[in-house]
Write a protein that holds these residues in place. Structure first.
Motif, mmCIF file in Angstrom:
data_model
loop_
_atom_site.group_PDB
_atom_site.id
_atom_site.type_symbol
_atom_site.label_atom_id
_atom_site.label_comp_id
_atom_site.label_asym_id
_atom_site.label_seq_id
_atom_site.Cartn_x
_atom_site.Cartn_y
_atom_site.Cartn_z
ATOM 1 N N SER A 87 9.450 -26.384 31.641
ATOM 2 C CA SER A 87 10.494 -26.265 31.147
ATOM 3 C C SER A 87 11.514 -25.173 31.670
ATOM 4 C CB SER A 87 10.626 -26.217 29.505
ATOM 5 O OG SER A 87 9.883 -25.274 28.971
ATOM 6 N N ASN A 88 10.744 -24.057 32.391
ATOM 7 C CA ASN A 88 11.572 -22.977 32.647
ATOM 8 C C ASN A 88 11.387 -22.947 34.214
ATOM 9 O OD1 ASN A 88 12.678 -21.463 30.384
ATOM 10 N ND2 ASN A 88 10.418 -21.667 29.712
ATOM 11 N N ALA A 89 10.990 -24.013 34.846
ATOM 12 C CA ALA A 89 10.759 -24.020 36.461
ATOM 13 C C ALA A 89 11.909 -23.455 37.300
ATOM 14 C CB ALA A 89 10.256 -25.294 36.573
ATOM 15 N N ALA A 90 13.122 -23.838 36.597
ATOM 16 C CA ALA A 90 14.188 -23.473 37.352
ATOM 17 C C ALA A 90 14.358 -21.970 37.430
ATOM 18 C CB ALA A 90 15.368 -24.153 36.587
ATOM 19 N N VAL A 91 14.203 -21.145 36.189
ATOM 20 C CA VAL A 91 14.267 -19.702 36.103
ATOM 21 C C VAL A 91 13.277 -19.346 37.436
ATOM 22 C CG1 VAL A 91 14.003 -17.774 34.961
ATOM 23 C CG2 VAL A 91 14.902 -19.795 33.893
ATOM 24 N N SER A 141 4.289 -14.481 28.579
ATOM 25 C CA SER A 141 3.130 -13.584 28.446
ATOM 26 C C SER A 141 2.664 -13.998 26.994
ATOM 27 C CB SER A 141 3.223 -12.292 28.810
ATOM 28 O OG SER A 141 3.840 -11.578 27.831
ATOM 29 N N THR A 142 3.543 -14.237 25.960
ATOM 30 C CA THR A 142 3.179 -14.300 24.771
ATOM 31 C C THR A 142 2.622 -15.848 24.713
ATOM 32 O OG1 THR A 142 5.418 -13.359 24.365
ATOM 33 C CG2 THR A 142 4.054 -14.463 22.370
ATOM 34 N N CYS A 143 3.087 -16.637 25.451
ATOM 35 C CA CYS A 143 2.656 -18.119 25.259
ATOM 36 C C CYS A 143 1.194 -18.080 26.011
ATOM 37 C CB CYS A 143 3.606 -18.823 26.125
ATOM 38 S SG CYS A 143 3.172 -20.614 26.189
ATOM 39 N N TYR A 144 0.900 -17.223 26.877
ATOM 40 C CA TYR A 144 -0.429 -17.204 27.386
ATOM 41 C C TYR A 144 -1.411 -16.783 26.569
ATOM 42 C CZ TYR A 144 -3.677 -16.373 31.290
ATOM 43 O OH TYR A 144 -4.662 -16.738 32.160
ATOM 44 N N VAL A 168 13.442 -4.601 38.398
ATOM 45 C CA VAL A 168 13.357 -5.509 37.536
ATOM 46 C C VAL A 168 12.527 -6.802 38.320
ATOM 47 C CG1 VAL A 168 14.694 -7.406 36.490
ATOM 48 C CG2 VAL A 168 15.316 -5.003 36.433
ATOM 49 N N GLU A 169 12.804 -6.872 39.552
ATOM 50 C CA GLU A 169 12.266 -8.056 40.336
ATOM 51 C C GLU A 169 10.751 -7.640 40.214
ATOM 52 O OE1 GLU A 169 13.340 -10.998 40.828
ATOM 53 O OE2 GLU A 169 14.962 -9.989 39.831
ATOM 54 N N ALA A 170 10.406 -6.588 40.397
ATOM 55 C CA ALA A 170 8.788 -5.888 40.513
ATOM 56 C C ALA A 170 8.200 -6.275 39.146
ATOM 57 C CB ALA A 170 8.960 -4.584 40.953
ATOM 58 N N TYR A 171 8.833 -5.980 38.001
ATOM 59 C CA TYR A 171 8.502 -6.373 36.718
ATOM 60 C C TYR A 171 8.226 -7.717 36.431
ATOM 61 C CZ TYR A 171 7.962 -5.809 31.763
ATOM 62 O OH TYR A 171 7.465 -6.161 30.247
ATOM 63 N N LYS A 172 8.885 -8.533 36.944
ATOM 64 C CA LYS A 172 8.503 -9.997 36.719
ATOM 65 C C LYS A 172 7.231 -10.307 37.456
ATOM 66 C CE LYS A 172 13.682 -11.291 36.396
ATOM 67 N NZ LYS A 172 14.678 -11.926 37.361
ATOM 68 N N LYS A 173 7.258 -9.919 38.660
ATOM 69 C CA LYS A 173 5.985 -10.112 39.495
ATOM 70 C C LYS A 173 4.873 -9.477 38.800
ATOM 71 C CE LYS A 173 7.947 -11.129 43.900
ATOM 72 N NZ LYS A 173 8.233 -12.496 43.750
ATOM 73 N N TYR A 174 5.027 -8.239 38.126
ATOM 74 C CA TYR A 174 4.016 -7.569 37.387
ATOM 75 C C TYR A 174 3.525 -8.249 36.384
ATOM 76 C CZ TYR A 174 1.649 -3.838 34.950
ATOM 77 O OH TYR A 174 0.812 -3.149 34.357
ATOM 78 N N ILE A 175 4.400 -8.910 35.619
ATOM 79 C CA ILE A 175 3.882 -9.685 34.350
ATOM 80 C C ILE A 175 2.936 -10.986 35.055
ATOM 81 C CG2 ILE A 175 4.759 -11.365 32.633
ATOM 82 C CD1 ILE A 175 7.094 -9.440 32.208
ATOM 83 N N LEU A 176 3.442 -11.507 35.957
ATOM 84 C CA LEU A 176 2.726 -12.753 36.425
ATOM 85 C C LEU A 176 1.269 -12.209 36.988
ATOM 86 C CD1 LEU A 176 5.606 -14.530 38.202
ATOM 87 C CD2 LEU A 176 4.692 -15.108 35.945
ATOM 88 N N VAL A 177 1.406 -11.337 37.544
ATOM 89 C CA VAL A 177 0.078 -10.736 38.287
ATOM 90 C C VAL A 177 -1.031 -10.168 36.987
ATOM 91 C CG1 VAL A 177 -1.033 -9.181 39.871
ATOM 92 C CG2 VAL A 177 1.013 -10.142 40.759
ATOM 93 N N HIS A 215 15.789 -8.022 30.783
ATOM 94 C CA HIS A 215 16.257 -8.708 32.087
ATOM 95 C C HIS A 215 14.900 -9.736 32.470
ATOM 96 C CE1 HIS A 215 19.128 -5.467 32.089
ATOM 97 N NE2 HIS A 215 19.592 -6.020 32.807
ATOM 98 N N ALA A 216 13.954 -9.601 31.676
ATOM 99 C CA ALA A 216 12.953 -10.559 32.062
ATOM 100 C C ALA A 216 12.363 -11.225 30.906
ATOM 101 C CB ALA A 216 11.705 -9.615 32.837
ATOM 102 N N GLN A 217 13.317 -11.883 30.162
ATOM 103 C CA GLN A 217 13.101 -12.390 28.969
ATOM 104 C C GLN A 217 12.027 -13.601 29.073
ATOM 105 O OE1 GLN A 217 14.631 -11.071 26.183
ATOM 106 N NE2 GLN A 217 13.078 -12.059 25.050
ATOM 107 N N ILE A 218 12.430 -14.392 29.928
ATOM 108 C CA ILE A 218 11.374 -15.684 30.015
ATOM 109 C C ILE A 218 9.929 -15.389 30.431
ATOM 110 C CG2 ILE A 218 10.969 -17.473 31.530
ATOM 111 C CD1 ILE A 218 13.021 -18.195 29.749
ATOM 112 N N TYR A 219 9.780 -14.252 31.490
ATOM 113 C CA TYR A 219 8.475 -13.557 31.539
ATOM 114 C C TYR A 219 7.697 -13.029 30.490
ATOM 115 C CZ TYR A 219 10.298 -14.576 36.134
ATOM 116 O OH TYR A 219 10.637 -15.199 37.475
#
Lengths: 442, 423, 196
Positions: B275-279, B258-261, B215-224, B250-254
């Motif tokens: 607004s999601n900096a905390a997450v 990507s939608t926003c991007y 799950v953590e890898a997926y979050k980073k994968y989205i960002l990368v 499990h990676a809703q914000i991410y």
């Protein structure tokens, strides 16, 4: 990348032009040539005439026109039996046409009472036929009930009754009649999937069809495709519609409509050669185009690359088209598509295009044109790049050799990456087997 | 049990030929156990009588007993282990891989406990090479090594193991950690294509239940992916059903990011990140999220190069939402410096000219590059063919494949089929 | 800790070899638990900057304990250069490099770093600009306008004195197009293989 920053002056100019692709249709009052409501209504008969008059009244935004349309609708309704429609129109008139055009409760009651009796009679008759199992009479019984519901504006009941006649059809003629009825009701119900469906059912009957029926079916199919945004199919059906149609289908569509719908859909979706062979050189369709000389001119202008004149004609037509019960929703899309087609076609033969000249041809400013071009390039509809400094558009000649090299290397990289990750996964799965089938060795 | 002295004497005497070592191994196995462990503190002096290189197997048994005894062995012990890991004989220690892995694990725990991760880097780097049967084999030491590199901020050191292609995996957990830590190292070094490759492997690896690392890898994968391509590829069809079903929840914000991007508006994205900096912060991804944000300028400028031959700095600034033409100029300059676009700035007219890629695919370097790519791919294809063949002959596979041939669960899908689906 | 290899490299001015060398010695020393008070932190950091390896430089700086940073003004001064590089503060690099009295160990290294940095920036300007005002060249090159003009003109750029605008002269791209026969042979074999 479309340039988002607004250029107010240019934008205003484009709105004045009305062709600033994709701007919201504003229900602005039409100062241009006003629609001759009476002449327009004369093209149609039956319920579609009422529906069109009411649509115009709802949309036109000019009170005089609105009242004229409502008055005609009111008179027409009184000659029929749809009490609900009568009530609706009376509410819309809201006393503005004097006491003669108010809600006529006495009439409503009489009609309703008569309708009740007639319905009972029809149902009794039908029950009789059904007990005696006389196929043809049952079919006629259902048909009569369908007609009855239709006249009273109970469209879904009419639809059901017409559909029921299907099991009692014994000849091709019956089937065609059933189909035509279903198509008529479905168009008014906005159920265009049924329209397409029953058009092909009718066309599949073994006996050769009357040319008028064929023409009607083409027109109905065109309409169904138009409404479901399949403009290319719509264009094909309309240009295939036989001139036999004439005024025979006035309860649905006028021959002028076939010309306008067909031409606009064709301009928006046909390529140049199809436009030539299927529209301009189509002797049959030319007969339709003769009915609306403006449309004929704009098709010819488009083909002859006189885009300024073509867009001018389109602009003049627009207010009336927005009052068309079937076309209004599609006007913006079709206009945008036509404009894009024109822009693409304009740039096609050139190695370089002066944007100033082009902007004049398209009656727009250079900066607006740049935006339109940028959007089309981004969508890969134009292979060119803009020299914004010198205001010139240059065709982009792709270097096949370099592109190939680039693609080869990219494919190689992807293959390498995919195979590696696949081998890894295969290994994990293998491990999974080993773990399940026996103790792990390490 | 024999005395320690006797055991040490055996070790000294039986560390020559493979036969001797095998005999010694059986003696060591007998001696091993709680008794050896209970003498942990007393063992240390004996180690000085042994040579890490020559008596590796015996040394390993004693060392492991000390390490796992839990006794406080003093600061010098870490040096002893470090020297052993660097000097030991690979042939000997591979006879007792579990012992060796234990030593490595305790060693790693110790340097982390002392908050000196840098101490473990050189020894564990050596340890990876000793325990590996081939450079393609993934060992549990890999992940431990990469973790220490991350903690000591010695990112470049991590490359020494990451640059080998891994194909053989014993424990799925090793792979998940390896991919996750490896992805982080490549992210730190801004080598995003490699990072996304590793993270992608963690996300798409077969799994029957969702694990936190993936799950953590997926979050980073989205960002990368956003930084690298401006979009996130959908799950490939070989991704486990578990991942496809649950990962996004499990990676809703991410996913929203990507939608926003995708909408391409810088200000919207900025607001979203803020607004999601905390997450992002609590996932330790805030820095990466900010890089996603600044990548949007780049992406938007790159898009302009596809459309324009020349464009004024002013128009560039306006269309990518930068404040001034000078800001646009600095962004373009930076991108030229990083080789991300081909362009020249004309200050006299305030214009930028965009060029096609000047690569003509004619240079010797390019030919060499293509040549090596072909070599690599040919080797890979051969490997693929041989593995495919092996698999087709593997009784375990045949058995399993025969029984659960049309089963729908991911894990028991014959991997043979999955290979063919891929190609 | 044996620093002789580092000293030799510094003395030989083989600066580009320093970063991997320092990395390696540091890791080896750390594994033996050696104290690192003597470690040439500033040289190590500058070695990363010399290779324009800003990631390594940044992680190296971040890995250092605060007391190490506080006790070594020269190290902090090198990091100020690093910060300018990281933030693409092109002019700031020169100010940071020239604004500190460097020790004898470092002075030559800094000079050499600045030289290569200036060369790199000039190359960047050459490829990124077709015309550029003198003031900007001076800014990017950390020179006076006069020196910058001279430097540019010496490299074939031309000056329009009226507008103070320099026109960049692009060097002819030199590509080695000679093909190694053996490579061609291999490619041929590969194609042959694919076709049969």
């Amino acid at each position: 990348m479309d340039v988002e920053g607004e250029v107010p002056a240019a934008a205003a100019a484009a709105i004045a032009n009305g062709l600033g692709g994709g701007e919201e249709a504003s229900p602005a009052p039409f100062s241009a040539e006003q629609l001759d409501v009476e002449a327009y209504a004369a093209q149609y008969s039956g319920r579609t005439r009422l529906a069109r008059l009411i649509f115009i009244a709802d949309r036109c935004g000019v009170e005089a026109m609105q009242l004229e349309a409502l008055r005609m609708a009111y008179d027409e309704i009184k000659r029929g039996e749809d009490v609900q429609l009568h009530r609706d129109v009376a509410v819309k008139i809201n006393g503005r046409l004097g006491p003669r055009y108010g809600l006529d409760q006495a009439w409503v009651d009489t009609v309703a009472r008569r309708a009740e009796q007639r319905k009972e009679k029809l149902e009794n008759e039908l029950n009789g036929y059904r007990t005696n199992l006389i196929k043809e009479s049952i079919r006629m019984g259902y048909n009569d009930i369908g007609d009855f519901f239709y006249a009273h504006g109970q469209l879904s009941d009419a639809f059901k009754s017409y559909i029921r006649t299907r099991d009692y059809c014994t000849t091709s003629k019956h089937i065609v009649q059933m189909c035509m009825n279903v198509i008529l009701v479905s168009i008014e119900l906005g159920q265009f999937a049924h329209v397409t469906n029953y058009v092909s059912k009718a066309e599949q009957t073994p006996d050769s069809l009357d040319p008028i029926i064929v023409a009607k079916l083409r027109a109905a199919a065109g309409l169904a495709n138009l409404e479901t945004k399949k403009y290319k199919f719509a264009a094909r059906k309309f240009v295939e519609t036989g001139i036999e149609l004439g005024n025979n289908y006035s309860e649905v569509i006028a021959p002028q409509d076939v010309a306008v719908y067909g031409a606009l859909c064709a301009l928006a979706s046909f390529d140049r050669s199809d436009l030539k062979s299927k529209v301009i050189d189509n002797i049959n369709f030319r007969n339709f185009l003769e009915l609306v000389p403006e449309v004929r001119e704009l098709v010819n202008d488009f083909y002859a690359s006189r885009y300024g004149s073509c867009l001018g004609h389109l602009e003049k037509l627009k207010p009336n088209l927005l009052l068309d019960i079937h076309l209004h929703e599609h006007v913006e899309t079709l206009y945008t598509d036509i404009r894009h087609k024109a822009i693409i076609q304009y740039t096609l033969p050139f190695i370089s295009v002066d944007l100033n000249t082009m902007a004049t041809a398209f009656k727009t400013s250079v900066s607006m044109l740049e935006k339109e071009l940028a959007a089309l390039i981004t969508e890969n509809k134009i292979q060119a790049r803009i020299d914004s400094h010198n205001k010139i558009l240059y065709a982009r000649h792709a270097d096949q050799r370099n592109t190939t090299f680039q693609r080869v290397l990219q494919t190689g990289n992807e293959f390498e990456r995919d195979v590696k990750s696949m081998l890894l996964r295969a290994n994990l799965l293998k491990h999974d087997y080993i773990q399940r089938t026996g103790p792990r060795k390490m | 049990m024999e005395s320690l002295e006797a055991l040490v004497a055996h070790i000294q005497g039986l560390s020559g030929s493979p036969e001797e070592v095998a005999h010694l191994h059986s003696l060591l196995k007998q001696a091993d156990g709680d008794s050896l462990r209970s003498h942990a503190a007393a063992l240390v002096p004996f180690l000085t009588h042994l040579s890490p290189e020559a008596h590796s197997l015996g040394y390993l048994y004693l060392l492991e007993a000390c390490a796992t005894s839990g006794a406080n062995l003093g600061a010098d012990f870490l040096v002893t282990v470090a020297d052993f890991l660097t000097a030991c004989s690979a042939d000997q220690i591979r006879l007792a891989p579990d012992k060796f892995l234990n030593v490595c694990r305790v060693f790693k725990d110790q340097v982390m406990l002392l908050n000196t991760p840098i101490r473990g880097i050189a020894p564990l780097r050596a340890a990876v090479r000793k325990i590996q049967a081939s450079p393609e084999q993934l060992t549990p030491v890999h992940a431990e090594y990469l973790l220490l590199c991350l903690l000591a901020k010695q990112y470049k050191a991590g490359l020494s193991v990451l640059e080998d292609d891994i194909f053989e995996v014993d424990q799925p957990k090793d792979l998940f950690l390896y991919c996750y830590y490896g992805g982080m190292i490549y992210i730190g070094l801004k080598k995003f294509p490699k990072a996304s490759e590793l993270l992608h492997n963690a996300v798409t690896a077969p799994m029957s239940s969702l694990n936190a690392i993936a799950v953590e890898a997926y979050k980073k994968y989205i960002l990368v992916s956003l930084i690298q391509n401006g979009q996130v590829p959908s799950f490939p069809k070989y991704t486990s059903a578990t991942a496809q079903r649950n990962m996004k929840n499990h990676a809703q914000i991410y996913v929203e990011l990507s939608t926003c991007y995708g909408n391409g508006r810088y200000t919207d994205l900025e607001t979203f990140v803020e607004s999601n900096a905390a997450v992002f912060q609590s996932d330790n991804n805030l820095g990466l999220a900010k890089q996603v944000l600044s990548s949007m300028y780049k992406r938007n400028i790159q898009r302009l190069t596809q459309t324009y031959l020349t464009l004024s700095l002013e128009d560039i600034a306006r269309s990518v939402q930068l404040d001034t033409p000078r800001d646009a100029e600095m962004h373009v300059l930076r991108m030229i410096e990083d080789g991300e676009i081909h362009a020249t700035i004309n200050q006299k007219d305030g214009m930028v000219s965009f060029h096609e890629d000047p690569e003509q695919y004619k240079s010797v370097e390019m030919v060499e590059h293509i040549d090596t790519s072909i070599q690599r791919l040919t080797a890979l294809s051969k490997k693929l063919a041989s593995i495919d063949e092996n698999m087709a002959c593997d009784p375990a596979y045949l058995l399993k494949g025969g029984i659960t041939g049309d089963s729908t669960t991911t894990t028991s899908t014959p991997f043979h089929t999955s290979i063919f689906e891929m190609i | 800790m044996d620093l002789s290899a580092v000293q030799t490299a510094l003395a030989d001015k083989s600066y580009s070899a320093l970063a991997p060398l320092c990395d390696d010695i540091l890791l080896q020393a750390a594994s033996r638990g050696a104290t690192t008070d003597e470690w040439p932190y500033a040289v190590h950091l500058l070695a990363h900057l010399y290779l324009n390896d800003l990631n390594s430089a940044r992680f190296f700086w971040k890995s250092l304990p605060q007391e190490v940073k506080d006790a070594r003004p020269e190290l902090a001064a090198v990091w100020r250069i690093g910060q300018c590089l990281w933030n693409r503060d092109y002019a700031g690099v020169y100010t940071a490099a020239q604004g500190f009295e460097w020790g004898t160990d470092l002075a030559d290294f800094i000079t050499s770093f600045l030289e290569s940095y200036r060369k790199r920036i000039f190359q960047l300007l050459t490829s990124a600009y077709s015309t550029i005002i003198v003031a900007d060249v001076a800014h990017f090159m950390g020179m006076s306008e006069e020196d910058a003009t001279n430097y540019a003109v010496q490299n074939g750029w031309s000056l329009d004195a009226a507008t103070n605008m320099l026109t960049v002269k692009k060097p002819k791209a030199q590509t080695n197009q000679k093909l190694d026969a053996s490579k061609l042979q291999r490619l041929t074999e590969c194609v042959f293989h694919l076709e049969h």
